[in-house]
Design an enzyme around this catalytic site. Structure first.
Site, PDB file in Angstrom:
ATOM      1  CG  ASP A   1      43.532  37.382  36.897  1.00 33.52           C
ATOM      2  OD1 ASP A   1      42.555  38.235  36.367  1.00 33.52           O
ATOM      3  OD2 ASP A   1      44.148  37.393  37.849  1.00 33.52           O
TER       4      ASP A   1
ATOM      5  CG  ASP B   1      47.059  40.097  37.951  1.00 38.37           C
ATOM      6  OD1 ASP B   1      46.072  40.960  38.830  1.00 38.37           O
ATOM      7  OD2 ASP B   1      48.184  39.605  37.987  1.00 38.37           O
TER       8      ASP B   1
ATOM      9  CG  HIS C   1      50.102  43.616  37.881  1.00 39.54           C
ATOM     10  ND1 HIS C   1      49.219  44.044  38.770  1.00 39.54           N
ATOM     11  CD2 HIS C   1      50.124  42.545  38.156  1.00 39.54           C
ATOM     12  CE1 HIS C   1      48.659  43.136  39.634  1.00 39.54           C
ATOM     13  NE2 HIS C   1      49.335  42.044  39.200  1.00 39.54           N
TER      14      HIS C   1
ATOM     15  CB  SER D   1      52.327  42.444  43.557  1.00 36.35           C
ATOM     16  OG  SER D   1      52.250  42.242  42.130  1.00 36.35           O
TER      17      SER D   1
ATOM     18  CG  HIS E   1      52.574  38.762  37.594  1.00 37.87           C
ATOM     19  ND1 HIS E   1      53.111  38.948  38.757  1.00 37.87           N
ATOM     20  CD2 HIS E   1      51.128  38.856  37.751  1.00 37.87           C
ATOM     21  CE1 HIS E   1      52.012  39.454  39.777  1.00 37.87           C
ATOM     22  NE2 HIS E   1      50.894  39.511  39.151  1.00 37.87           N
TER      23      HIS E   1
ATOM     24  CE  LYS F   1      42.084  40.038  39.009  1.00 36.08           C
ATOM     25  NZ  LYS F   1      43.511  39.970  39.353  1.00 36.08           N
TER      26      LYS F   1
ATOM     27  CD  GLU G   1      48.472  41.803  44.611  1.00 31.06           C
ATOM     28  OE1 GLU G   1      47.924  42.124  43.205  1.00 31.06           O
ATOM     29  OE2 GLU G   1      49.615  41.164  44.342  1.00 31.06           O
TER      30      GLU G   1
ATOM     31  CB  ALA H   1      46.153  30.908  41.151  1.00 28.84           C
TER      32      ALA H   1
ATOM     33  CB  CYS I   1      42.884  36.253  41.083  1.00 29.85           C
ATOM     34  SG  CYS I   1      44.294  37.480  41.422  1.00 29.85           S
TER      35      CYS I   1
HETATM   36  C1  VGL Z   1      47.299  36.266  41.010  1.00 31.78           C
HETATM   37  C2  VGL Z   1      49.198  36.229  42.103  1.00 31.78           C
HETATM   38  C3  VGL Z   1      49.513  37.625  41.657  1.00 31.78           C
HETATM   39  C4  VGL Z   1      46.021  35.571  40.501  1.00 31.78           C
HETATM   40  C5  VGL Z   1      47.679  37.520  40.323  1.00 31.78           C
HETATM   41  O1  VGL Z   1      45.485  35.885  39.292  1.00 31.78           O
HETATM   42  O2  VGL Z   1      45.709  34.705  41.080  1.00 31.78           O
HETATM   43  N1  VGL Z   1      47.951  35.476  41.767  1.00 31.78           N
HETATM   44  N2  VGL Z   1      48.547  38.151  40.739  1.00 31.78           N
HETATM   45 ZN    ZN Z   2      48.972  40.258  40.016  1.00 30.25          ZN
END
Ligand code: VGL
Ligand code: ZN
Length: 225
Positions: free
Chosen positions: A11, A51, A53, A59, A94, A121, A128, A165, A169
């Site tokens: 990500d 990521d 979405h 989320s 996001h 994903k 989530e 992060a 993830c």
């Molecule tokens: C993530 C919060 C929401 C990540 C993804 O990639 O760590 N964190 N969606």
């Molecule tokens: Zn996310």
């Protein structure tokens, strides 16, 4: 010992990076030189994840009445089994599919990722999905991206995880890699957490799940050269 290592860059997308990302991880963009350096090493496979979405994703705090991003949680129920559920942290909107925020950052040398490398994903609006392997539901198993099969088919032994992060993830990816029977490493300089103050605790939990947090100077990274 024959090792067949894989690199997973999780990500590394605009929305997770300062200055303009909607869910910017502090210093998130600063991992680029380390990630690019790792991409030079002879991994058997180099995978990037996104990521990815839909705008209606569960989320996003904006999709719930009276909920604030970062502060509030929502219940996610297994669409295939109402008895299985978990509480999940809510975020700003996001990485909506096709938007600039969902793009990989231009600093990432994406040409070094495998041709078929990108795993998307978090596409089911109802659940989530932090890990690029599976979503969290087990009874029955929810989304399977096919990543585990891909790594097993390539006879991977060791999985190195970087990206964003660290405490969400990257963590979930490394935990699932360990569960799949791979030696699982997070390269510390190649990631950053959302919550720096919780990272020490998070590391302890990772080690309990069989994930090793290593540095660029560690033998586990140096032996790849
Ligand atoms: C993530 C919060 C929401 C990540 C993804 O990639 O760590 N964190 N969606
Ligand atoms: Zn996310």
């Amino acid at each position: 010992m024959v090792i067949r290592p894989a690199l997973i860059v999780v990500d590394f997308q605009e929305d997770f990076c300062p200055p303009n990302g909607s869910l910017a991880v502090p210093e998130g963009r600063d991992i680029a030189p380390v990630v690019n350096h790792l991409l030079e090493l002879p991994f058997v496979t180099k995978i990037a994840t996104k990521d990815w979405h839909p705008a209606s994703h569960v989320s996003f705090a904006a999709n719930h009445a009276n909920k604030q991003p970062f502060a509030d949680y929502a219940t996610v129920v297994n669409p295939a089994n109402p008895d299985e559920s978990y509480e999940t942290r809510l975020w700003p909107v996001h990485c909506v599919q096709g938007t600039p925020g969902a793009e990989l950052v231009p600093e990432l040398e994406a040409g070094k990722i495998d041709e078929v490398g990108i795993v998307e994903k978090g596409q089911d609006p109802r659940v989530e999905m932090y890990s690029p392997f599976y979503d969290k539901f087990e009874h029955p198993r929810g989304c399977d991206s096919g990543l585990a099969k891909r790594l097993h088919d390539a006879q991977i032994t060791d999985v190195y995880v970087v990206g964003l992060a660290a405490d969400y993830c990257v963590r979930s990816c490394a935990e699932d890699a360990a569960k799949e029977g791979f030696r699982s490493f997070i390269v510390e300089e190649g990631t950053r957490p959302v919550d720096k103050e919780n990272w020490a605790q998070c590391r302890t939990e990772l080690e309990k799940q069989g994930v090793r947090v290593v540095t660029m100077q560690s033998n586990e990274v140096q032996r790849l050269n």
